[in-house]
Design an enzyme around this catalytic site. Structure first.
Site, PDB file in Angstrom:
ATOM      1  N   LEU A 116       0.858  -1.179   0.000  1.00 42.83           N
ATOM      2  CA  LEU A 116       0.000   0.000   0.000  1.00 42.83           C
ATOM      3  C   LEU A 116       0.894   1.229   0.000  1.00 42.83           C
ATOM      4  O   LEU A 116       1.999   1.207   0.545  1.00 42.83           O
ATOM      5  CB  LEU A 116      -0.889   0.032   1.252  1.00 42.83           C
ATOM      6  CG  LEU A 116      -1.938  -1.074   1.415  1.00 42.83           C
ATOM      7  CD1 LEU A 116      -2.671  -0.904   2.737  1.00 42.83           C
ATOM      8  CD2 LEU A 116      -2.916  -1.076   0.255  1.00 42.83           C
ATOM      9  N   ASP A 117       0.411   2.323  -0.600  1.00 44.21           N
ATOM     10  CA  ASP A 117       1.133   3.596  -0.509  1.00 44.21           C
ATOM     11  C   ASP A 117       1.330   3.953   0.957  1.00 44.21           C
ATOM     12  O   ASP A 117       0.527   3.587   1.818  1.00 44.21           O
ATOM     13  CB  ASP A 117       0.328   4.713  -1.179  1.00 44.21           C
ATOM     14  CG  ASP A 117       0.168   4.501  -2.675  1.00 44.21           C
ATOM     15  OD1 ASP A 117       0.977   3.764  -3.265  1.00 44.21           O
ATOM     16  OD2 ASP A 117      -0.793   5.071  -3.236  1.00 44.21           O
ATOM     17  N   MET A 118       2.379   4.702   1.238  1.00 48.97           N
ATOM     18  CA  MET A 118       2.679   5.074   2.613  1.00 48.97           C
ATOM     19  C   MET A 118       1.498   5.773   3.272  1.00 48.97           C
ATOM     20  O   MET A 118       1.186   5.543   4.447  1.00 48.97           O
ATOM     21  CB  MET A 118       3.921   5.976   2.657  1.00 48.97           C
ATOM     22  CG  MET A 118       4.364   6.331   4.069  1.00 48.97           C
ATOM     23  SD  MET A 118       5.922   7.235   4.126  1.00 48.97           S
ATOM     24  CE  MET A 118       5.382   8.845   3.540  1.00 48.97           C
ATOM     25  N   THR A 120      -1.646   5.434   2.667  1.00 49.51           N
ATOM     26  CA  THR A 120      -2.851   4.608   2.694  1.00 49.51           C
ATOM     27  C   THR A 120      -2.799   3.634   3.863  1.00 49.51           C
ATOM     28  O   THR A 120      -1.757   3.034   4.131  1.00 49.51           O
ATOM     29  CB  THR A 120      -3.001   3.824   1.378  1.00 49.51           C
ATOM     30  OG1 THR A 120      -2.998   4.737   0.277  1.00 49.51           O
ATOM     31  CG2 THR A 120      -4.290   3.025   1.347  1.00 49.51           C
TER      32      THR A 120
END
Length: 278
Positions: A116-118, A120
Protein backbone atom coordinates in the site's frame (compact mmCIF):
# COMPACT_ATOMS: atom_id res chain seq x y z
CA UNK A 1 -1.60 -35.74 -10.31
CA UNK A 2 1.89 -37.14 -9.85
CA UNK A 3 4.27 -36.16 -7.04
CA UNK A 4 6.30 -34.24 -9.64
CA UNK A 5 3.22 -32.32 -10.84
CA UNK A 6 2.19 -31.54 -7.27
CA UNK A 7 5.55 -29.97 -6.43
CA UNK A 8 6.15 -28.27 -9.75
CA UNK A 9 2.73 -27.12 -10.94
CA UNK A 10 0.58 -26.88 -7.83
CA UNK A 11 3.03 -25.82 -5.12
CA UNK A 12 5.39 -23.92 -7.47
CA UNK A 13 8.49 -25.24 -5.69
CA UNK A 14 11.65 -24.10 -7.55
CA UNK A 15 13.72 -26.66 -9.43
CA UNK A 16 16.64 -26.43 -6.99
CA UNK A 17 14.41 -27.05 -3.98
CA UNK A 18 12.64 -29.96 -5.72
CA UNK A 19 16.09 -31.49 -6.29
CA UNK A 20 16.91 -31.18 -2.57
CA UNK A 21 13.57 -32.76 -1.60
CA UNK A 22 14.26 -35.67 -3.91
CA UNK A 23 17.85 -36.52 -2.98
CA UNK A 24 17.27 -35.99 0.76
CA UNK A 25 14.02 -38.00 0.63
CA UNK A 26 12.29 -35.08 2.32
CA UNK A 27 8.89 -35.79 0.81
CA UNK A 28 6.60 -38.42 2.26
CA UNK A 29 3.10 -39.41 1.17
CA UNK A 30 1.15 -41.05 3.97
CA UNK A 31 4.43 -41.36 5.93
CA UNK A 32 6.10 -43.36 3.14
CA UNK A 33 8.84 -42.52 0.66
CA UNK A 34 7.57 -42.20 -2.90
CA UNK A 35 8.86 -42.18 -6.45
CA UNK A 36 8.56 -38.92 -8.43
CA UNK A 37 5.97 -40.31 -10.86
CA UNK A 38 3.69 -41.93 -8.29
CA UNK A 39 0.16 -40.58 -8.13
CA UNK A 40 -1.10 -38.38 -5.30
CA UNK A 41 -4.75 -39.11 -4.55
CA UNK A 42 -7.49 -37.22 -2.69
CA UNK A 43 -7.09 -37.71 1.04
CA UNK A 44 -3.35 -38.41 0.89
CA UNK A 45 -1.21 -36.61 3.46
CA UNK A 46 1.84 -34.96 1.92
CA UNK A 47 4.72 -34.09 4.26
CA UNK A 48 7.54 -31.83 3.07
CA UNK A 49 10.64 -31.15 5.15
CA UNK A 50 12.84 -28.10 4.48
CA UNK A 51 16.11 -27.11 6.09
CA UNK A 52 18.49 -24.16 5.99
CA UNK A 53 20.10 -25.30 2.73
CA UNK A 54 16.72 -25.38 0.99
CA UNK A 55 15.58 -21.95 2.10
CA UNK A 56 18.48 -19.91 3.59
CA UNK A 57 17.26 -17.42 6.16
CA UNK A 58 17.07 -13.87 4.82
CA UNK A 59 17.99 -11.53 7.64
CA UNK A 60 16.46 -8.06 7.95
CA UNK A 61 16.42 -5.49 10.72
CA UNK A 62 13.77 -6.07 13.35
CA UNK A 63 11.17 -3.35 13.87
CA UNK A 64 8.74 -2.75 16.72
CA UNK A 65 6.27 -5.64 17.22
CA UNK A 66 3.98 -3.38 19.26
CA UNK A 67 3.13 -1.45 16.07
CA UNK A 68 1.55 -4.51 14.43
CA UNK A 69 -2.24 -4.87 14.41
CA UNK A 70 -2.87 -8.52 13.54
CA UNK A 71 -6.10 -9.39 11.73
CA UNK A 72 -5.36 -13.06 10.90
CA UNK A 73 -2.47 -15.47 11.15
CA UNK A 74 -1.78 -19.14 10.46
CA UNK A 75 1.30 -21.27 9.85
CA UNK A 76 2.01 -19.73 6.45
CA UNK A 77 0.66 -16.19 6.27
CA UNK A 78 -0.33 -13.15 8.29
CA UNK A 79 -2.69 -10.25 7.53
CA UNK A 80 -2.24 -6.95 9.36
CA UNK A 81 -3.97 -3.57 9.41
CA UNK A 82 -1.36 -0.99 8.33
CA UNK A 83 -1.59 2.53 9.78
CA UNK A 84 -1.31 5.53 7.48
CA UNK A 85 2.09 7.23 7.29
CA UNK A 86 4.07 3.97 7.30
CA UNK A 87 5.81 2.37 4.33
CA UNK A 88 4.94 -1.24 3.55
CA UNK A 89 8.61 -2.02 2.97
CA UNK A 90 11.77 0.04 2.97
CA UNK A 91 13.68 1.10 -0.12
CA UNK A 92 17.05 0.76 1.62
CA UNK A 93 18.38 -2.20 3.67
CA UNK A 94 18.57 -0.10 6.85
CA UNK A 95 15.10 1.46 6.47
CA UNK A 96 12.48 0.33 8.98
CA UNK A 97 8.95 -0.21 7.64
CA UNK A 98 5.88 -2.38 8.23
CA UNK A 99 7.74 -5.45 6.93
CA UNK A 100 10.33 -5.05 9.69
CA UNK A 101 7.67 -4.62 12.37
CA UNK A 102 5.76 -7.72 11.16
CA UNK A 103 8.97 -9.79 11.06
CA UNK A 104 9.76 -8.77 14.65
CA UNK A 105 6.18 -9.62 15.64
CA UNK A 106 6.46 -13.10 14.10
CA UNK A 107 10.07 -13.66 15.10
CA UNK A 108 11.23 -14.52 11.57
CA UNK A 109 11.65 -12.79 8.24
CA UNK A 110 8.36 -12.27 6.41
CA UNK A 111 7.71 -11.38 2.75
CA UNK A 112 5.41 -8.73 1.26
CA UNK A 113 2.73 -10.04 -1.12
CA UNK A 114 1.25 -6.65 -2.05
CA UNK A 115 1.93 -3.12 -0.92
CA UNK A 116 0.00 0.00 0.00
CA UNK A 117 1.13 3.60 -0.51
CA UNK A 118 2.68 5.07 2.61
CA UNK A 119 -0.29 7.43 3.10
CA UNK A 120 -2.85 4.61 2.69
CA UNK A 121 -4.00 2.49 5.63
CA UNK A 122 -5.53 -0.97 5.61
CA UNK A 123 -5.13 -4.68 5.11
CA UNK A 124 -1.78 -6.06 3.90
CA UNK A 125 -0.91 -9.71 3.29
CA UNK A 126 2.51 -11.18 4.16
CA UNK A 127 4.01 -14.63 3.59
CA UNK A 128 5.64 -16.07 6.70
CA UNK A 129 8.03 -18.33 4.79
CA UNK A 130 9.61 -18.55 1.32
CA UNK A 131 7.70 -21.76 0.55
CA UNK A 132 4.29 -20.05 0.42
CA UNK A 133 5.65 -16.85 -1.19
CA UNK A 134 5.44 -17.84 -4.90
CA UNK A 135 2.05 -19.48 -4.35
CA UNK A 136 0.54 -16.29 -2.91
CA UNK A 137 2.28 -14.23 -5.61
CA UNK A 138 0.60 -16.39 -8.23
CA UNK A 139 -2.82 -15.81 -6.64
CA UNK A 140 -2.16 -12.07 -6.82
CA UNK A 141 -1.05 -12.24 -10.47
CA UNK A 142 -4.15 -14.28 -11.40
CA UNK A 143 -6.32 -11.68 -9.62
CA UNK A 144 -7.58 -14.29 -7.18
CA UNK A 145 -6.90 -12.04 -4.19
CA UNK A 146 -9.80 -9.59 -4.05
CA UNK A 147 -9.14 -6.17 -2.51
CA UNK A 148 -11.60 -3.36 -1.82
CA UNK A 149 -10.86 0.19 -0.72
CA UNK A 150 -13.01 2.80 0.98
CA UNK A 151 -12.29 6.42 0.21
CA UNK A 152 -13.84 9.79 0.96
CA UNK A 153 -13.84 12.09 -2.08
CA UNK A 154 -14.80 15.64 -2.89
CA UNK A 155 -18.06 16.28 -4.70
CA UNK A 156 -21.29 14.33 -5.04
CA UNK A 157 -20.77 11.10 -6.97
CA UNK A 158 -24.03 11.03 -8.88
CA UNK A 159 -23.80 7.54 -10.39
CA UNK A 160 -24.16 4.55 -8.09
CA UNK A 161 -21.69 2.50 -10.18
CA UNK A 162 -18.78 3.77 -12.31
CA UNK A 163 -15.88 2.19 -14.19
CA UNK A 164 -12.73 4.18 -15.00
CA UNK A 165 -10.42 2.76 -17.68
CA UNK A 166 -8.01 5.66 -18.23
CA UNK A 167 -4.41 4.73 -19.01
CA UNK A 168 -1.90 5.84 -16.38
CA UNK A 169 1.70 6.94 -16.93
CA UNK A 170 4.46 8.86 -15.18
CA UNK A 171 4.25 12.59 -14.63
CA UNK A 172 7.21 14.04 -16.55
CA UNK A 173 7.37 17.08 -14.26
CA UNK A 174 7.14 15.31 -10.89
CA UNK A 175 8.59 11.82 -10.49
CA UNK A 176 6.46 11.19 -7.38
CA UNK A 177 3.21 11.51 -9.33
CA UNK A 178 1.30 9.64 -12.01
CA UNK A 179 -1.08 11.11 -14.60
CA UNK A 180 -3.71 9.93 -17.04
CA UNK A 181 -1.77 9.40 -20.28
CA UNK A 182 -3.93 8.11 -23.18
CA UNK A 183 -0.95 7.77 -25.52
CA UNK A 184 1.87 6.25 -23.47
CA UNK A 185 0.18 5.10 -20.26
CA UNK A 186 -0.59 1.58 -19.10
CA UNK A 187 -4.16 0.28 -19.08
CA UNK A 188 -5.82 0.74 -15.69
CA UNK A 189 -9.32 -0.24 -14.59
CA UNK A 190 -11.05 0.88 -11.38
CA UNK A 191 -14.63 -0.02 -10.40
CA UNK A 192 -16.39 2.55 -8.20
CA UNK A 193 -19.50 2.02 -6.06
CA UNK A 194 -21.10 4.94 -4.21
CA UNK A 195 -21.71 4.03 -0.56
CA UNK A 196 -22.98 7.34 0.85
CA UNK A 197 -23.36 11.01 0.00
CA UNK A 198 -22.90 13.66 2.69
CA UNK A 199 -24.51 17.12 2.98
CA UNK A 200 -21.13 18.88 2.75
CA UNK A 201 -20.70 17.67 -0.84
CA UNK A 202 -18.41 14.74 -0.14
CA UNK A 203 -19.01 11.09 -1.00
CA UNK A 204 -17.88 7.79 0.48
CA UNK A 205 -17.12 5.29 -2.28
CA UNK A 206 -15.84 1.74 -2.57
CA UNK A 207 -13.13 0.98 -5.13
CA UNK A 208 -12.21 -2.38 -6.63
CA UNK A 209 -9.04 -2.70 -8.67
CA UNK A 210 -8.89 -4.79 -11.83
CA UNK A 211 -5.29 -3.66 -12.41
CA UNK A 212 -2.61 -2.54 -9.98
CA UNK A 213 -0.98 0.64 -11.27
CA UNK A 214 0.86 2.97 -8.91
CA UNK A 215 -1.56 5.52 -7.35
CA UNK A 216 -4.32 4.09 -9.57
CA UNK A 217 -7.31 4.99 -7.37
CA UNK A 218 -5.89 8.40 -6.51
CA UNK A 219 -5.18 9.29 -10.15
CA UNK A 220 -8.50 8.04 -11.53
CA UNK A 221 -10.61 9.85 -8.93
CA UNK A 222 -8.62 13.07 -9.24
CA UNK A 223 -8.85 12.96 -13.04
CA UNK A 224 -12.64 12.59 -12.86
CA UNK A 225 -12.95 15.58 -10.52
CA UNK A 226 -13.43 13.62 -7.31
CA UNK A 227 -10.02 13.95 -5.62
CA UNK A 228 -9.55 12.11 -2.34
CA UNK A 229 -9.65 14.23 0.79
CA UNK A 230 -6.25 14.64 2.41
CA UNK A 231 -4.29 13.54 -0.66
CA UNK A 232 -0.96 15.42 -0.49
CA UNK A 233 -0.11 14.73 -4.15
CA UNK A 234 -3.39 15.00 -6.03
CA UNK A 235 -5.45 17.26 -3.77
CA UNK A 236 -2.97 19.57 -2.07
CA UNK A 237 -5.69 22.11 -1.16
CA UNK A 238 -7.46 19.63 1.11
CA UNK A 239 -6.88 20.29 4.82
CA UNK A 240 -7.90 16.83 6.04
CA UNK A 241 -5.14 15.46 8.27
CA UNK A 242 -4.70 12.13 6.45
CA UNK A 243 -5.26 10.58 3.03
CA UNK A 244 -8.81 9.24 3.20
CA UNK A 245 -8.04 5.98 1.43
CA UNK A 246 -8.23 2.67 3.32
CA UNK A 247 -7.86 -0.96 2.17
CA UNK A 248 -11.06 -2.16 3.84
CA UNK A 249 -11.60 -5.70 2.54
CA UNK A 250 -9.36 -8.63 1.54
CA UNK A 251 -10.53 -12.08 0.45
CA UNK A 252 -9.07 -15.17 -1.22
CA UNK A 253 -9.06 -18.96 -1.06
CA UNK A 254 -6.21 -20.29 1.06
CA UNK A 255 -3.98 -22.15 -1.43
CA UNK A 256 -3.17 -25.01 0.96
CA UNK A 257 -6.30 -25.49 3.06
CA UNK A 258 -8.70 -24.31 0.29
CA UNK A 259 -10.61 -22.41 2.99
CA UNK A 260 -12.33 -19.24 1.82
CA UNK A 261 -10.90 -16.34 3.83
CA UNK A 262 -12.51 -12.90 4.04
CA UNK A 263 -11.51 -9.98 6.27
CA UNK A 264 -12.54 -6.38 6.85
CA UNK A 265 -10.92 -3.71 9.00
CA UNK A 266 -11.13 0.04 9.47
CA UNK A 267 -8.68 2.33 11.23
CA UNK A 268 -9.40 4.72 14.07
CA UNK A 269 -8.02 7.73 12.22
CA UNK A 270 -10.05 6.93 9.09
CA UNK A 271 -13.25 6.64 11.12
CA UNK A 272 -12.48 9.84 13.02
CA UNK A 273 -11.84 11.87 9.87
CA UNK A 274 -14.90 10.31 8.21
CA UNK A 275 -17.09 11.62 11.03
CA UNK A 276 -15.47 15.05 10.78
CA UNK A 277 -15.71 15.39 7.02
CA UNK A 278 -18.73 13.27 6.30
Amino acid sequence: MTVKQLLEEQLLIPRKIRHFLRIKKHILINQEEVHWNEMVNPGDVCQLTFDEEDYPNKEILWGNPDLVQEVYQDQHLIIVNKPEGMKTHGNQPNEIALLNHVSAYIGQTCYVIHRLDMETSGLVLFAKNPFILPILNRLLEKKEIAREYWTLVEGRVESKELVFRDKIGRNRHDRRKRVVDPQNGQYAETHISRLKQFPNKTSLVRCKLKTGRTHQIRVHLSHHEHPILGDPLYNSKSKTSRLMLHAFHLSFTHPLTLEKLSFTALSNTFETELKKNG
